[in-house]
Design an enzyme around this catalytic site. Structure first.
Site, PDB file in Angstrom:
ATOM      1  N   ARG A  96       6.480   0.972   5.516  1.00  0.00           N
ATOM      2  CA  ARG A  96       5.153   1.588   5.627  1.00  0.00           C
ATOM      3  C   ARG A  96       4.696   1.794   7.073  1.00  0.00           C
ATOM      4  O   ARG A  96       3.657   2.431   7.297  1.00  0.00           O
ATOM      5  CB  ARG A  96       4.113   0.765   4.860  1.00  0.00           C
ATOM      6  N   HIS A 161       2.034   0.433  -3.675  1.00  0.00           N
ATOM      7  CA  HIS A 161       0.838  -0.417  -3.578  1.00  0.00           C
ATOM      8  C   HIS A 161      -0.429   0.452  -3.689  1.00  0.00           C
ATOM      9  O   HIS A 161      -1.176   0.621  -2.729  1.00  0.00           O
ATOM     10  CB  HIS A 161       0.886  -1.134  -2.225  1.00  0.00           C
ATOM     11  N   GLU A 263      -0.469  -1.719  -8.998  1.00  0.00           N
ATOM     12  CA  GLU A 263       0.737  -1.416  -8.251  1.00  0.00           C
ATOM     13  C   GLU A 263       2.001  -1.506  -9.124  1.00  0.00           C
ATOM     14  O   GLU A 263       2.238  -2.539  -9.758  1.00  0.00           O
ATOM     15  CB  GLU A 263       0.872  -2.387  -7.079  1.00  0.00           C
TER      16      GLU A 263
END
Length: 292
Positions: A96, A161, A263
């Site tokens: 990420r 997420h 998630e």
């Protein structure tokens, strides 16, 4: 925050529906299509916004998240890989905060498709000693589809997420979670439920026997968000509650009131990638409103 993303100056018009823009230190790809508007940061291949035409934003994005290189963004759909949570450093993995490459894009009357690629490099090798190719595919229209595909020889935990925008967390109920959960707020204690979750305070639970579809019933917003889980073993749901929200620099004190995370994850059953057998994790979002 969402309107700010769509009003950024165009750096490059890539196609009729797709443009490159810049938010502080981060390049963004912005989609303006008759059926949808969306935004993705090339850092993390991070979906920041998805909004079908005529609807309010479906994804939640913190108005205090910094758009800084190498710093994780708070909201949207972070890709947590190759580990989930504090299993390594940085927390939730490095995917990420790495810069991904847009490798393909296409559009038709139903929406826009984007493909991003991240490959192992000197920086990732220091954090995780494996060679890999990670592919993230997005199909953005009236529905939102995200697929993560991992090539290499390794095992990994992962999560999409997803942060969802709600009108009032006190009136939110999430169903389809399954009977068994691990309570991260209560020292990983195991618990049983009826497959539904409400949010009277801080909630951080890993549901290990979830259904293939979870539904966020946003009572105050008169709409429901369906989250379909593919290739998953777990579903995580999280809301920081007031105390933790106040302690987080990248979230406003009352940010917890308008968001909930549901998630799609692989935690207790890791993804196994092998030669010519990539591992996958995917999710689909569908919006259901009282207009439908």
């Amino acid at each position: 925050m969402h309107d700010t993303l769509f009003s950024l100056p165009v750096v490059k018009q890539i196609s009729p529906y797709l443009s490159l823009r810049q938010k502080d230190e981060l390049p963004l790809l912005v989609i303006n299509h008759p059926l949808v508007r969306a935004a993705i940061a090339t850092q993390g291949a991070h979906l920041l916004a998805w909004q079908p035409a005529g609807e309010k934003p479906v994804l939640w994005l913190s108005d205090k998240t910094p758009f800084q290189s190498g710093k994780a963004l708070r909201g949207g759909v972070p890709i947590c890989w190759p580990w989930f949570g504090p299993a390594g450093t940085p927390a939730h993995g490095f995917a990420r905060t790495q810069t991904w490459t847009l490798s393909a894009h296409n559009a038709d009357e139903k929406g826009v498709m984007l493909t991003f690629v991240l490959e192992s490099n000197a920086q990732t090798q220091k954090l995780w000693p494996h060679e890999f190719t990670l592919i993230a595919r997005f199909r953005l229209g009236q529905h939102c589809e995200i697929e993560l595909e991992a090539h290499g020889e390794f095992s990994a935990t992962a999560a999409l997420h997803s942060y969802f925008n709600v009108a009032d967390i006190k009136q939110v109920e999430v169903s389809g979670l399954g009977p068994h959960f691990i309570d991260k707020v209560n020292a990983d204690a195991e618990g049983q439920s009826e497959g539904k979750q409400r949010y009277p305070g801080r909630i951080d639970r890993i549901f290990t026997q979830p259904s293939d579809c979870s539904v966020i019933q946003d009572g105050a917003g008169a709409r429901a968000i369906e989250i379909y889980h593919h290739y998953h073993s777990d579903v995580v749901t999280w809301n920081p509650g007031p105390e933790l929200s106040c302690s987080m620099a990248d979230m406003s004190n009352d940010g917890y009131k308008t968001m909930v995370c549901v998630e799609t994850a692989r935690i207790h059953e890791p993804l196994i990638s092998a030669a010519e057998r990539p591992a996958r994790l995917a999710t689909t979002f569908r919006l259901r409103t009282d207009k439908a």
